[in-house]
Design a protein around this motif. Structure first.
Motif, PDB file in Angstrom:
ATOM      1  N   HIS A 186       0.834  -1.208   0.000  1.00  0.00           N
ATOM      2  CA  HIS A 186       0.000   0.000   0.000  1.00  0.00           C
ATOM      3  C   HIS A 186       0.866   1.255   0.000  1.00  0.00           C
ATOM      4  CE1 HIS A 186      -3.458   2.546   0.716  1.00  0.00           C
ATOM      5  NE2 HIS A 186      -2.845   3.095   1.750  1.00  0.00           N
ATOM      6  N   LEU A 187       1.994   1.202   0.687  1.00  0.00           N
ATOM      7  CA  LEU A 187       2.893   2.356   0.765  1.00  0.00           C
ATOM      8  C   LEU A 187       3.449   2.715  -0.614  1.00  0.00           C
ATOM      9  CD1 LEU A 187       4.379   4.319   2.718  1.00  0.00           C
ATOM     10  CD2 LEU A 187       6.201   2.619   2.853  1.00  0.00           C
ATOM     11  N   LEU A 188       3.728   1.710  -1.450  1.00  0.00           N
ATOM     12  CA  LEU A 188       4.358   1.950  -2.741  1.00  0.00           C
ATOM     13  C   LEU A 188       3.372   2.156  -3.889  1.00  0.00           C
ATOM     14  CD1 LEU A 188       7.363  -0.567  -2.774  1.00  0.00           C
ATOM     15  CD2 LEU A 188       7.361   1.847  -2.179  1.00  0.00           C
ATOM     16  N   GLU A 189       2.151   1.686  -3.749  1.00  0.00           N
ATOM     17  CA  GLU A 189       1.262   1.642  -4.910  1.00  0.00           C
ATOM     18  C   GLU A 189       0.787   3.012  -5.386  1.00  0.00           C
ATOM     19  OE1 GLU A 189      -2.846   0.679  -2.383  1.00  0.00           O
ATOM     20  OE2 GLU A 189      -1.896  -0.865  -3.602  1.00  0.00           O
ATOM     21  N   SER A 190       1.031   4.058  -4.603  1.00  0.00           N
ATOM     22  CA  SER A 190       0.644   5.400  -5.057  1.00  0.00           C
ATOM     23  C   SER A 190       1.588   5.929  -6.127  1.00  0.00           C
ATOM     24  CB  SER A 190       0.608   6.372  -3.876  1.00  0.00           C
ATOM     25  OG  SER A 190       1.880   6.452  -3.260  1.00  0.00           O
ATOM     26  N   PHE A 191       2.751   5.298  -6.316  1.00  0.00           N
ATOM     27  CA  PHE A 191       3.705   5.704  -7.344  1.00  0.00           C
ATOM     28  C   PHE A 191       3.467   4.895  -8.607  1.00  0.00           C
ATOM     29  CE2 PHE A 191       5.878   6.199  -3.218  1.00  0.00           C
ATOM     30  CZ  PHE A 191       5.972   7.588  -3.220  1.00  0.00           C
ATOM     31  N   GLU A 192       3.504   5.556  -9.755  1.00  0.00           N
ATOM     32  CA  GLU A 192       3.199   4.885 -11.017  1.00  0.00           C
ATOM     33  C   GLU A 192       4.067   3.651 -11.246  1.00  0.00           C
ATOM     34  OE1 GLU A 192       3.047   5.786 -15.837  1.00  0.00           O
ATOM     35  OE2 GLU A 192       3.521   7.386 -14.427  1.00  0.00           O
ATOM     36  N   ALA A 193       5.349   3.755 -10.921  1.00  0.00           N
ATOM     37  CA  ALA A 193       6.262   2.635 -11.162  1.00  0.00           C
ATOM     38  C   ALA A 193       5.871   1.397 -10.367  1.00  0.00           C
ATOM     39  CB  ALA A 193       7.694   3.037 -10.825  1.00  0.00           C
ATOM     40  N   TYR A 194       5.134   1.575  -9.261  1.00  0.00           N
ATOM     41  CA  TYR A 194       4.754   0.460  -8.401  1.00  0.00           C
ATOM     42  C   TYR A 194       3.235   0.275  -8.346  1.00  0.00           C
ATOM     43  CZ  TYR A 194       9.583   0.803  -6.876  1.00  0.00           C
ATOM     44  OH  TYR A 194      10.953   0.851  -6.847  1.00  0.00           O
ATOM     45  N   SER A 195       2.536   0.706  -9.383  1.00  0.00           N
ATOM     46  CA  SER A 195       1.070   0.659  -9.382  1.00  0.00           C
ATOM     47  C   SER A 195       0.497  -0.662  -9.875  1.00  0.00           C
ATOM     48  CB  SER A 195       0.530   1.805 -10.258  1.00  0.00           C
ATOM     49  OG  SER A 195       0.990   1.666 -11.605  1.00  0.00           O
ATOM     50  N   ASP A 196       1.349  -1.589 -10.256  1.00  0.00           N
ATOM     51  CA  ASP A 196       0.922  -2.896 -10.725  1.00  0.00           C
ATOM     52  C   ASP A 196       0.048  -3.585  -9.679  1.00  0.00           C
ATOM     53  OD1 ASP A 196       0.699  -5.493 -11.680  1.00  0.00           O
ATOM     54  OD2 ASP A 196       2.808  -5.991 -11.409  1.00  0.00           O
ATOM     55  N   PRO A 197      -1.186  -3.978 -10.015  1.00  0.00           N
ATOM     56  CA  PRO A 197      -2.048  -4.639  -9.022  1.00  0.00           C
ATOM     57  C   PRO A 197      -1.504  -5.984  -8.560  1.00  0.00           C
ATOM     58  CG  PRO A 197      -3.031  -4.740 -11.218  1.00  0.00           C
ATOM     59  CD  PRO A 197      -1.878  -3.793 -11.308  1.00  0.00           C
ATOM     60  N   PHE A 198      -0.548  -6.567  -9.326  1.00  0.00           N
ATOM     61  CA  PHE A 198       0.064  -7.834  -8.929  1.00  0.00           C
ATOM     62  C   PHE A 198       1.434  -7.632  -8.260  1.00  0.00           C
ATOM     63  CE2 PHE A 198      -2.675  -9.206 -12.559  1.00  0.00           C
ATOM     64  CZ  PHE A 198      -3.571  -9.954 -11.804  1.00  0.00           C
ATOM     65  N   HIS A 199       1.843  -6.381  -8.086  1.00  0.00           N
ATOM     66  CA  HIS A 199       2.986  -6.007  -7.242  1.00  0.00           C
ATOM     67  C   HIS A 199       4.322  -6.592  -7.682  1.00  0.00           C
ATOM     68  CE1 HIS A 199      -0.025  -4.372  -4.592  1.00  0.00           C
ATOM     69  NE2 HIS A 199      -0.539  -5.559  -4.339  1.00  0.00           N
ATOM     70  N   LYS A 200       4.532  -6.759  -8.997  1.00  0.00           N
ATOM     71  CA  LYS A 200       5.786  -7.375  -9.441  1.00  0.00           C
ATOM     72  C   LYS A 200       7.000  -6.562  -8.998  1.00  0.00           C
ATOM     73  CE  LYS A 200       9.334  -8.192 -12.394  1.00  0.00           C
ATOM     74  NZ  LYS A 200      10.448  -7.300 -12.768  1.00  0.00           N
ATOM     75  N   LYS A 201       7.039  -5.264  -9.349  1.00  0.00           N
ATOM     76  CA  LYS A 201       8.203  -4.449  -9.024  1.00  0.00           C
ATOM     77  C   LYS A 201       8.336  -4.238  -7.522  1.00  0.00           C
ATOM     78  CE  LYS A 201       8.480  -1.950 -13.429  1.00  0.00           C
ATOM     79  NZ  LYS A 201       8.390  -0.629 -14.102  1.00  0.00           N
ATOM     80  N   SER A 202       7.214  -4.129  -6.817  1.00  0.00           N
ATOM     81  CA  SER A 202       7.255  -3.948  -5.364  1.00  0.00           C
ATOM     82  C   SER A 202       7.863  -5.163  -4.685  1.00  0.00           C
ATOM     83  CB  SER A 202       5.839  -3.703  -4.825  1.00  0.00           C
ATOM     84  OG  SER A 202       5.277  -2.538  -5.383  1.00  0.00           O
ATOM     85  N   SER A 203       7.469  -6.366  -5.135  1.00  0.00           N
ATOM     86  CA  SER A 203       8.032  -7.583  -4.555  1.00  0.00           C
ATOM     87  C   SER A 203       9.507  -7.728  -4.903  1.00  0.00           C
ATOM     88  CB  SER A 203       7.257  -8.812  -5.051  1.00  0.00           C
ATOM     89  OG  SER A 203       5.986  -8.890  -4.456  1.00  0.00           O
ATOM     90  N   PHE A 204       9.871  -7.337  -6.125  1.00  0.00           N
ATOM     91  CA  PHE A 204      11.271  -7.450  -6.505  1.00  0.00           C
ATOM     92  C   PHE A 204      12.133  -6.466  -5.709  1.00  0.00           C
ATOM     93  CE2 PHE A 204      14.945  -6.686  -9.380  1.00  0.00           C
ATOM     94  CZ  PHE A 204      15.473  -7.972  -9.310  1.00  0.00           C
ATOM     95  N   LEU A 205      11.621  -5.256  -5.489  1.00  0.00           N
ATOM     96  CA  LEU A 205      12.347  -4.296  -4.642  1.00  0.00           C
ATOM     97  C   LEU A 205      12.542  -4.876  -3.245  1.00  0.00           C
ATOM     98  CD1 LEU A 205      13.541  -1.515  -3.950  1.00  0.00           C
ATOM     99  CD2 LEU A 205      11.201  -0.726  -3.507  1.00  0.00           C
TER     100      LEU A 205
END
Length: 211
Positions: free
Chosen positions: A42-61
């Protein structure tokens, strides 16, 4: 063969400042031991780069931060697996993702623009969770295996047909510190090894900035 249109979105200086501030805030919260996987996403999803609903980039980070010993969440069992196009291809060919409609099967083989990509990703995420549960391998650690299989061993032609990886040195051997490997790690369970209709599947071709 995805089409990544916006991997590096242009940001205003205020956006960059907010991003840096949020990351520091994220790390501060983790030191208190209170941040859950859901709160992290939730903290990251407000940024376009991390807006993926499946959280690929967020999980990789999160994987990169965890590998560096900098950050972890309170409930790793609730993390969403990293899933990119290399990994989707491996799962499709091996039978980890089932394609039931012949029309979809044909489109994936022909490398056509595939509107059903979200459904394939969702099925792949579920498959990775099941593999993690049954193997006991951490769900983010599986990225080191399936991603490297996809980018070196399961391209065109795949290792099971060519007898050698597409990349030399093989990315999988470098990542897992193997001296060599003559067979795919999925050799005993992969449907595509003996079924050309599975072996010829390609990952969904789509226009996205999610991975």
């Amino acid at each position: 063969d995805h089409r990544d249109l916006h991997s590096f979105p242009t940001r205003r200086s205020s956006d960059l400042h907010l991003s840096r501030g949020s990351l520091l805030h994220l790390l501060d919260i983790d030191h208190q031991g209170t941040l859950t996987a859901s709160e992290y996403y939730h903290l990251l999803e407000s940024f376009e780069a991390y807006s993926d609903p499946f959280h690929k980039k967020s999980s990789f980070l999160l994987k990169l931060l965890g590998d560096s010993g900098l950050f972890s969440v309170h409930d790793p069992e609730n993390l969403v697996p990293v899933l990119d196009y290399h990994m989707m291809r491996v799962l499709l060919r091996s039978g980890g993702i089932a394609i039931h409609r012949q029309e979809d099967h044909t489109m994936l083989q022909a490398k056509m623009i595939f509107p059903g990509e979200p459904a394939v990703r969702e099925a792949g995420i579920d498959a990775m969770k099941r593999i993690a549960q049954q193997s006991g391998v951490d769900v983010l650690r599986l990225n080191d295996i399936f991603y490297m299989l996809g980018r070196s061993c399961c391209l065109e032609p795949p290792l099971c047909v060519a007898g050698a990886c597409s990349k030399n040195p093989c990315s999988l051997t470098l990542t897992l510190h193997l001296q060599s490997h003559d067979y795919c790690l999925l050799d005993r369970v992969c449907v595509g090894k003996t079924d050309e209709s599975f072996r010829s599947l390609w990952q969904p071709v789509t226009e996205t900035h999610y991975y």
